[in-house]
Design a protein around this motif. Structure first.
Motif, PDB file in Angstrom:
ATOM      1  N   PRO A 250      -2.454 -10.852 -16.609  1.00  0.00           N
ATOM      2  CA  PRO A 250      -1.068 -10.752 -16.137  1.00  0.00           C
ATOM      3  C   PRO A 250      -1.005 -10.262 -14.694  1.00  0.00           C
ATOM      4  N   PRO A 251      -0.204 -10.896 -13.835  1.00  0.00           N
ATOM      5  CA  PRO A 251      -0.093 -10.455 -12.440  1.00  0.00           C
ATOM      6  C   PRO A 251       0.651  -9.131 -12.350  1.00  0.00           C
ATOM      7  N   ALA A 252       0.160  -8.244 -11.471  1.00  0.00           N
ATOM      8  CA  ALA A 252       0.816  -6.939 -11.303  1.00  0.00           C
ATOM      9  C   ALA A 252       0.685  -6.377  -9.899  1.00  0.00           C
ATOM     10  N   HIS A 253      -0.431  -6.669  -9.212  1.00  0.00           N
ATOM     11  CA  HIS A 253      -0.711  -6.032  -7.921  1.00  0.00           C
ATOM     12  C   HIS A 253      -1.062  -7.086  -6.871  1.00  0.00           C
ATOM     13  N   PRO A 254      -0.059  -7.782  -6.314  1.00  0.00           N
ATOM     14  CA  PRO A 254      -0.343  -8.810  -5.307  1.00  0.00           C
ATOM     15  C   PRO A 254      -0.819  -8.186  -3.999  1.00  0.00           C
ATOM     16  N   ARG A 255      -1.601  -8.941  -3.259  1.00  0.00           N
ATOM     17  CA  ARG A 255      -2.091  -8.481  -1.958  1.00  0.00           C
ATOM     18  C   ARG A 255      -2.401  -9.697  -1.092  1.00  0.00           C
ATOM     19  N   HIS A 256      -2.424  -9.492   0.200  1.00  0.00           N
ATOM     20  CA  HIS A 256      -2.855 -10.535   1.121  1.00  0.00           C
ATOM     21  C   HIS A 256      -3.628  -9.883   2.256  1.00  0.00           C
ATOM     22  N   GLY A 257      -4.317 -10.708   3.051  1.00  0.00           N
ATOM     23  CA  GLY A 257      -5.109 -10.184   4.152  1.00  0.00           C
ATOM     24  C   GLY A 257      -6.357  -9.464   3.689  1.00  0.00           C
ATOM     25  N   LEU A 258      -6.887  -9.829   2.530  1.00  0.00           N
ATOM     26  CA  LEU A 258      -8.094  -9.210   2.006  1.00  0.00           C
ATOM     27  C   LEU A 258      -9.302 -10.087   2.331  1.00  0.00           C
ATOM     28  N   SER A 259     -10.481  -9.624   1.919  1.00  0.00           N
ATOM     29  CA  SER A 259     -11.691 -10.430   2.066  1.00  0.00           C
ATOM     30  C   SER A 259     -12.468 -10.414   0.770  1.00  0.00           C
ATOM     31  N   PRO A 293      -4.884  -0.106  -6.620  1.00  0.00           N
ATOM     32  CA  PRO A 293      -5.254   0.088  -8.025  1.00  0.00           C
ATOM     33  C   PRO A 293      -6.756  -0.060  -8.276  1.00  0.00           C
ATOM     34  N   PHE A 294      -7.478  -0.747  -7.371  1.00  0.00           N
ATOM     35  CA  PHE A 294      -8.927  -0.842  -7.503  1.00  0.00           C
ATOM     36  C   PHE A 294      -9.571   0.390  -6.874  1.00  0.00           C
ATOM     37  N   THR A 295     -10.580   0.960  -7.494  1.00  0.00           N
ATOM     38  CA  THR A 295     -11.265   2.126  -6.969  1.00  0.00           C
ATOM     39  C   THR A 295     -11.851   1.824  -5.595  1.00  0.00           C
TER      40      THR A 295
END
Length: 332
Positions: A250-259, A293-295
């Motif tokens: 399930p989608p919960a934590h969108p992000r952009h500009g990552l690698s 949310p990711f360590t």
């Protein structure tokens, strides 16, 4: 960055601009290397005095895509940081017509850097009728096919001359660049094709069965807030089948500009990103100040399981393709 794993060296500084937020830190134009030592450290070196003068004489391009492999670094698409198309007489640009006269656009070229001979080659972007590679896209090097390997490019956005908005590209078309033939090819894909997006992360890894899988994770369509939540999604593309599958969560934590980067054993490491769910008067600040949310902002995706992994496994060998892909190939 460009990577040269055999000599434990990274290259950077060849592309980009100062950021549009914070203290707008600026880095002088040129090429730098970071060489890793055996003690989990390393050293930086400015290469401007020993490498191709292109890095200091030509406008630094952005926001194209970088990839590396087979002893070469590649930068595809983009425009000069000055936003003014400038091509020196020694370069060979691709000339495109738009009905109002020819335009010489560095964004329609591929910059190739030889890590051994330290020379830049600028290649005209030969290919289909619209051979411009989108910006904010995903691109990576694959050694499996061709005499010198291929570049695989997906997604992204195309600047529109008649609008301030971007035109998002379809993931149904996968772009393949044959490095040896210096030519682009368009290949249609099937399966659970991702929705158009930009600023996602893209990386691939070989399986133990001579296929190659690629992760497309996160990104956005230019809107912040609740509309961005569905872009917290992960899709995997398999070659040579050009078939997509979507990871089930399930989608919960969108992000952009990552690698994201391949880290062995069919594992992809994702790093950071801006919190796309945050909106407001200062969306840049909001996106950077919420807790990830990711360590430590790190997560591992298992291509063989089509799922997020609870931990990174060091020394792991390449895994078989996911069952969904094995079933697909068995029916072809």
């Amino acid at each position: 960055m460009w990577a040269a794993p055999r000599v434990r060296t990274l290259y950077t500084g060849f592309a980009g601009t100062s950021p549009h937020f914070g203290d707008r830190a600026f880095s002088p134009q040129g090429l730098w290397s970071f060489r890793r030592d055996s003690s989990a450290g390393g050293s930086w070196q400015c290469l401007n005095g020993s490498t191709d003068g292109w890095f200091t004489s030509q406008p630094r391009p952005h926001p194209g895509q970088a990839a590396s492999g087979h002893g070469y670094g590649f930068f595809v698409g983009g425009m000069p940081a000055s936003r003014t198309p400038v091509v020196s007489p020694s370069l060979t640009p691709m000339v495109t017509g738009n009905g109002t006269g020819d335009q010489r656009q560095p964004g329609n070229m591929i910059i190739m850097y030889g890590m051994s001979d330290k020379k830049i080659t600028v290649i005209a972007n030969h290919g289909p009728s619209d051979s411009r590679v989108p910006t904010h896209a995903g691109i990576t090097y694959v050694p499996n096919w061709g005499n010198r390997g291929i570049l695989v490019a997906v997604g992204g956005s195309q600047d529109r001359r008649d609008s301030n908005e971007d035109s998002l590209g379809t993931f149904r078309t996968v772009r393949i660049y044959d490095i040896d033939k210096q030519r682009w090819y368009d290949q249609q894909s099937t399966g659970d094709v991702p929705d158009p997006r930009k600023d996602f992360c893209f990386a691939g890894s070989p399986s133990s069965n001579r296929t190659h899988e690629f992760l497309v994770y996160a990104g956005w369509a230019g809107q912040l807030g609740s509309a961005a939540v569905p872009y917290d999604s992960a899709y995997v593309l398999t070659l040579p089948g050009f078939y997509w599958a979507k990871a089930d969560y399930p989608p919960a934590h969108p992000r952009h500009g990552l690698s994201c980067n391949a880290v062995g054993g069919s594992q992809i490491l994702t790093i950071g990103g801006v919190d796309t769910a945050q909106d407001g008067n200062d969306s840049y600040a909001a996106g950077f100040t919420t807790r990830d949310p990711f360590t430590q902002g790190l997560a591992v995706f298992d291509l063989g399981a089509l799922a997020w992994s609870p931990a990174y496994r060091a020394g792991r060998s390449a895994q078989p393709p996911a069952p969904r892909f094995r079933e697909y190939y068995d029916t072809k």
